[in-house]
Scaffold this motif. Structure first.
Motif, PDB file in Angstrom:
ATOM      1  N   ALA A 182       1.278  -1.231  -0.195  1.00 16.19           N
ATOM      2  CA  ALA A 182      -0.200  -0.172  -0.206  1.00 16.19           C
ATOM      3  C   ALA A 182       0.679   1.491  -0.326  1.00 16.19           C
ATOM      4  O   ALA A 182       1.392   1.890   1.134  1.00 16.19           O
ATOM      5  N   ASN A 183       1.636   1.185  -1.333  1.00 11.89           N
ATOM      6  CA  ASN A 183       1.965   3.101  -1.641  1.00 11.89           C
ATOM      7  C   ASN A 183       3.144   2.206  -0.334  1.00 11.89           C
ATOM      8  O   ASN A 183       3.965   3.530   0.470  1.00 11.89           O
ATOM      9  N   GLY A 184       3.755   1.452  -0.420  1.00 11.60           N
ATOM     10  CA  GLY A 184       5.242   1.635   0.487  1.00 11.60           C
ATOM     11  C   GLY A 184       5.374   0.702   1.634  1.00 11.60           C
ATOM     12  O   GLY A 184       5.982   0.596   2.408  1.00 11.60           O
ATOM     13  N   THR A 185       3.993   1.052   2.140  1.00  6.94           N
ATOM     14  CA  THR A 185       3.542  -0.310   3.429  1.00  6.94           C
ATOM     15  C   THR A 185       2.813  -1.074   2.680  1.00  6.94           C
ATOM     16  O   THR A 185       2.328  -1.423   2.371  1.00  6.94           O
ATOM     17  N   LEU A 186       3.402  -2.392   4.356  1.00 11.92           N
ATOM     18  CA  LEU A 186       3.063  -3.560   4.114  1.00 11.92           C
ATOM     19  C   LEU A 186       2.214  -3.882   4.656  1.00 11.92           C
ATOM     20  O   LEU A 186       2.253  -3.524   6.357  1.00 11.92           O
ATOM     21  N   ILE A 187       0.711  -4.522   4.128  1.00 12.56           N
ATOM     22  CA  ILE A 187      -0.257  -5.060   5.064  1.00 12.56           C
ATOM     23  C   ILE A 187      -0.560  -6.286   4.721  1.00 12.56           C
ATOM     24  O   ILE A 187       0.282  -6.637   3.707  1.00 12.56           O
ATOM     25  N   LEU A 188      -0.287  -6.940   5.363  1.00 11.24           N
ATOM     26  CA  LEU A 188      -0.207  -8.134   5.599  1.00 11.24           C
ATOM     27  C   LEU A 188      -1.134  -9.067   6.924  1.00 11.24           C
ATOM     28  O   LEU A 188      -1.663  -8.297   7.762  1.00 11.24           O
ATOM     29  N   VAL A 189      -1.605 -10.190   6.313  1.00  8.34           N
ATOM     30  CA  VAL A 189      -2.641 -11.398   6.555  1.00  8.34           C
ATOM     31  C   VAL A 189      -1.845 -12.536   6.938  1.00  8.34           C
ATOM     32  O   VAL A 189      -1.397 -12.767   5.710  1.00  8.34           O
ATOM     33  N   ASP A 190      -1.608 -13.618   7.620  1.00  9.66           N
ATOM     34  CA  ASP A 190      -1.126 -14.531   7.734  1.00  9.66           C
ATOM     35  C   ASP A 190      -2.744 -15.784   8.292  1.00  9.66           C
ATOM     36  O   ASP A 190      -4.050 -15.243   8.510  1.00  9.66           O
ATOM     37  N   GLU A 191      -2.384 -17.170   8.184  1.00  8.33           N
ATOM     38  CA  GLU A 191      -3.125 -18.084   8.195  1.00  8.33           C
ATOM     39  C   GLU A 191      -3.962 -17.848   8.923  1.00  8.33           C
ATOM     40  O   GLU A 191      -5.020 -18.251   9.242  1.00  8.33           O
ATOM     41  N   HIS A 192      -3.359 -17.582  10.102  1.00  6.80           N
ATOM     42  CA  HIS A 192      -4.084 -17.844  11.862  1.00  6.80           C
ATOM     43  C   HIS A 192      -5.348 -16.459  11.692  1.00  6.80           C
ATOM     44  O   HIS A 192      -5.805 -16.621  12.259  1.00  6.80           O
ATOM     45  N   GLY A 193      -4.922 -15.388  10.770  1.00  3.06           N
ATOM     46  CA  GLY A 193      -5.643 -14.416  10.763  1.00  3.06           C
ATOM     47  C   GLY A 193      -5.501 -12.806  11.986  1.00  3.06           C
ATOM     48  O   GLY A 193      -5.704 -12.431  11.851  1.00  3.06           O
ATOM     49  N   GLU A 194      -4.076 -13.194  11.299  1.00  4.04           N
ATOM     50  CA  GLU A 194      -3.812 -11.583  12.211  1.00  4.04           C
ATOM     51  C   GLU A 194      -3.376 -10.800  11.019  1.00  4.04           C
ATOM     52  O   GLU A 194      -2.705 -10.932  10.523  1.00  4.04           O
ATOM     53  N   VAL A 195      -3.529  -9.536  11.710  1.00  7.95           N
ATOM     54  CA  VAL A 195      -3.646  -8.254  10.821  1.00  7.95           C
ATOM     55  C   VAL A 195      -2.272  -7.539  10.611  1.00  7.95           C
ATOM     56  O   VAL A 195      -2.096  -7.236  12.557  1.00  7.95           O
ATOM     57  N   ALA A 196      -1.446  -7.281  10.205  1.00  9.37           N
ATOM     58  CA  ALA A 196      -0.081  -6.139  10.497  1.00  9.37           C
ATOM     59  C   ALA A 196      -0.896  -5.299   9.959  1.00  9.37           C
ATOM     60  O   ALA A 196      -0.178  -5.190   8.235  1.00  9.37           O
ATOM     61  N   VAL A 197       0.201  -4.140   9.651  1.00 11.29           N
ATOM     62  CA  VAL A 197       0.354  -3.072   9.147  1.00 11.29           C
ATOM     63  C   VAL A 197       2.472  -2.560   9.676  1.00 11.29           C
ATOM     64  O   VAL A 197       2.618  -2.875  10.755  1.00 11.29           O
ATOM     65  N   ALA A 198       3.481  -2.700   8.616  1.00 13.77           N
ATOM     66  CA  ALA A 198       4.219  -3.093   9.028  1.00 13.77           C
ATOM     67  C   ALA A 198       5.154  -1.913   7.254  1.00 13.77           C
ATOM     68  O   ALA A 198       4.688  -1.990   6.495  1.00 13.77           O
ATOM     69  N   SER A 199       6.635  -1.401   7.580  1.00  6.73           N
ATOM     70  CA  SER A 199       7.419  -1.591   7.036  1.00  6.73           C
ATOM     71  C   SER A 199       8.790  -2.003   7.066  1.00  6.73           C
ATOM     72  O   SER A 199       8.887  -2.849   7.746  1.00  6.73           O
ATOM     73  N   VAL A 200       9.363  -2.824   5.256  1.00  9.44           N
ATOM     74  CA  VAL A 200      10.488  -3.189   5.432  1.00  9.44           C
ATOM     75  C   VAL A 200      11.674  -2.448   4.965  1.00  9.44           C
ATOM     76  O   VAL A 200      11.929  -1.722   4.437  1.00  9.44           O
ATOM     77  N   SER A 201      12.687  -2.718   5.010  1.00 12.19           N
ATOM     78  CA  SER A 201      13.699  -2.540   4.339  1.00 12.19           C
ATOM     79  C   SER A 201      15.097  -3.219   4.665  1.00 12.19           C
ATOM     80  O   SER A 201      14.493  -4.801   5.330  1.00 12.19           O
TER      81      SER A 201
END
Length: 236
Positions: free
Chosen positions: A174-193
Motif C-alpha cells: 500500500a504505497n510502500g507500506t506492507l499490509i499483511l494477514v497470516d493464515e491464523h487471522g493476524e493482521v499487521a501494518v509494517a514497513s520493510v528495509s
C-alpha cells in the motif's frame, strides 16, 4: 477473455467477451495451476503462463508459445502468481522443490527471449504471491511446513533476512507500506528495509484459514477468511 483450460493436453482458450463464442484455442501445453499475467516487453504484450515444469510466454492473439524457461516443481504445482517488475524482470517462485528465480525478458529481431539473472532455493512460495518493494523481493516462504517472511535482494537474489513472527501470510503493498494477514487471522501494518521487518500495528482479526490477500481501497482494507469478510478503516 483468456483462460487456461483443459488440463495437460489442452492449453489457453480465448472467448469473445460480448458473445462467449470461442475466439481461438492455443497449442497444447502442460498447464500448471498458477494464474497467468500480462507483461509488456518494449511495446509487445504477451501472457506469462505457468507450466507444470516451466514458465512460458504466449501470444495474446493465438496462444502460441513464444518462449519458455525451465522451472520444475514436484507434482507440477507451480502455483504462486509470477511478478512483473521494472527492467523487464520477471520473478517466479514455487514450493515442492521449485525455489525462486529472476528472469529478464528482452526482444531482438521481433523475438522475445528469457535469461536467468539468479536463482535462490531458500525462498519457495506456496500459493501466495511475492511483492517487489524498492530493491527487495518479499514473500512468505514455505509449503507443507512452517512459513517465514523472507526478503531477497532483487539485484543478487541473496537472502537479507527471515522473520519468524508470522504464520504463512498474504500481503499487499500500500504505497510502500506492507499490509499483511497470516493464515491464523493476524493482521499487521509494517514497513520493510534491508535491515528487517518493522511492525507498526498487529491484531488478530480473522479465525478460519485466512488465505486471501488483503485489498486496499483508499484507507480501507478488506479482509476475508472462510467465514467472514471485514473492512478496516486505517484513517483514524
Amino acid at each position: 477473455m483468456i483462460l487456461p483450460l483443459g488440463g495437460s493436453k489442452e492449453g489457453l482458450v480465448a472467448f469473445r467477451r460480448d458473445t462467449g463464442a470461442l475466439a481461438w484455442r492455443g497449442e497444447p501445453f502442460a498447464l500448471g495451476p498458477g494464474s497467468p499475467i500480462v507483461v509488456d516487453v518494449d511495446g509487445h504484450k504477451a501472457l506469462v503462463v505457468w507450466g507444470q515444469a516451466e514458465v512460458a510466454g504466449m501470444d495474446l492473439h493465438s496462444g502460441r508459445v513464444l518462449w519458455r524457461y525451465p522451472h520444475p516443481a514436484q507434482f507440477g504445482l507451480n502455483i504462486s502468481t509470477p511478478v512483473w517488475g521494472p527492467g523487464h524482470r520477471l520473478f517466479v517462485s514455487s514450493g515442492y522443490g521449485g525455489g525462486s528465480r529472476l528472469l529478464r525478458l528482452s526482444r531482438t529481431n521481433g523475438r522475445t527471449t528469457a535469461a536467468e539473472l539468479w536463482s535462490n532455493s531458500r525462498m519457495h512460495l506456496h500459493f501466495g504471491s511475492a511483492l517487489m518493494m524498492g530493491d527487495l523481493i518479499i514473500g512468505s516462504s514455505g509449503d507443507f511446513g512452517p512459513a517465514f517472511l523472507v526478503a531477497l535482494n532483487m539485484e543478487t537474489g541473496v537472502e537479507l533476512w527471515r522473520d519468524r513472527s508470522f504464520a504463512r501470510a498474504q500481503m499487499v503493498d500500500a504505497n510502500g507500506t506492507l499490509i499483511l494477514v497470516d493464515e491464523h487471522g493476524e493482521v499487521a501494518v509494517a514497513s520493510v528495509s534491508d535491515a528487517g521487518l518493522r511492525v507498526h500495528a498487529r491484531k488478530e482479526m480473522l479465525t478460519s484459514n485466512a488465505w486471501t490477500p488483503p485489498t486496499v481501497v483508499g484507507s480501507t482494507i478488506y479482509l476475508r477468511d472462510r467465514k467472514d469478510v471485514l473492512a478496516l478503516d486505517l484513517s483514524r
